[in-house]
Design a protein around this motif. Sequence first.
Motif, short mmCIF file in Angstrom:
data_model
loop_
_atom_site.label_atom_id
_atom_site.label_comp_id
_atom_site.label_asym_id
_atom_site.label_seq_id
_atom_site.Cartn_x
_atom_site.Cartn_y
_atom_site.Cartn_z
N LEU A 142 0.82 -1.21 0.00
CA LEU A 142 0.00 0.00 0.00
C LEU A 142 0.85 1.26 0.00
O LEU A 142 0.56 2.24 -0.70
CB LEU A 142 -0.94 -0.02 1.21
N GLU A 143 1.93 1.23 0.78
CA GLU A 143 2.81 2.40 0.82
C GLU A 143 3.47 2.62 -0.54
O GLU A 143 3.70 3.77 -0.94
CB GLU A 143 3.85 2.24 1.92
N LEU A 156 -5.74 -3.79 -4.25
CA LEU A 156 -5.59 -2.38 -4.57
C LEU A 156 -6.74 -1.89 -5.45
O LEU A 156 -7.26 -0.78 -5.26
CB LEU A 156 -4.25 -2.14 -5.28
N ALA A 157 -7.15 -2.73 -6.40
CA ALA A 157 -8.26 -2.34 -7.27
C ALA A 157 -9.55 -2.20 -6.47
O ALA A 157 -10.34 -1.28 -6.69
CB ALA A 157 -8.43 -3.36 -8.39
N ARG A 158 -9.78 -3.14 -5.53
CA ARG A 158 -10.97 -3.06 -4.69
C ARG A 158 -10.94 -1.79 -3.85
O ARG A 158 -11.97 -1.11 -3.68
CB ARG A 158 -11.05 -4.29 -3.78
N LEU A 159 -9.78 -1.47 -3.29
CA LEU A 159 -9.67 -0.26 -2.47
C LEU A 159 -9.93 0.99 -3.29
O LEU A 159 -10.61 1.91 -2.84
CB LEU A 159 -8.28 -0.18 -1.84
N ARG A 160 -9.38 1.04 -4.49
CA ARG A 160 -9.61 2.22 -5.34
C ARG A 160 -11.10 2.41 -5.61
O ARG A 160 -11.62 3.54 -5.59
CB ARG A 160 -8.85 2.08 -6.66
N ALA A 161 -11.79 1.30 -5.87
CA ALA A 161 -13.22 1.38 -6.13
C ALA A 161 -13.98 1.88 -4.91
O ALA A 161 -14.89 2.70 -5.02
CB ALA A 161 -13.75 0.01 -6.56
#
Length: 224
Positions: A20-21, A109-114
């Motif tokens: 994430l960082e 990461l894709a789920r978090l962006r969404a």
Amino acid sequence: MRVLVVEDDKQLAAALRRGLEAEGYAVDTALDGREGAWLAGENAYDALVLDVMVPHVSGDEICARRREQGDWTPILMLTARAGPEQEVRALDAGADDFLAKPFSLSVLLARLRALVRRGSSERPTVLTVGDLELDPAGHRVSRAGTAIDLTPRQFSMLEFLMRRSDEVVSKATILDHVWDFAFEGDPNIVEVYARQLRQRIDHPFGRASLQTVRLVGYRVVDDR
């Protein structure tokens, strides 16, 4: 973007922090639910990543607590137990998304962006208009603490209107969403169900929360 990761597997927690960082997130981590619940309550995050099975306080409970306290920060739940029952519990607790282990960092990461794109607008697990409450998951309705029995169709119509509280909804829209697009019966069925709902949610309590807007449709309001 600031993210809280609550994960008791030290290696996975460290890997998530690094990943994430590397994407530019500021990351706080907690290895147990007690610390995670405290951090979630003390800080403003853009998203929470919660493992379901963490010590002391489960991810489900942390999620439910945040929602009960009016915190609508997007929440992604993680679990090693893939299966519909676990997913249902997580989503009913108020989670926005669910990811079973093992997973790839790119997918997380894709789920978090969404989720971050959706923001923290209110998405209550229990619908409330005044003292009228409807729990979609538990299929329960109550007014001022008194349980109200509804048929499945009555429940569906009330839920549809409560999700649009104070908004006037046309009969045609109610038919499309509560019945179906192919419904070919009498459209006055909506009026019949509106009368039935009033007899259950309003009249016994001396209320008039289900209103008819002449020539337009119906709405549910807080009439206290």
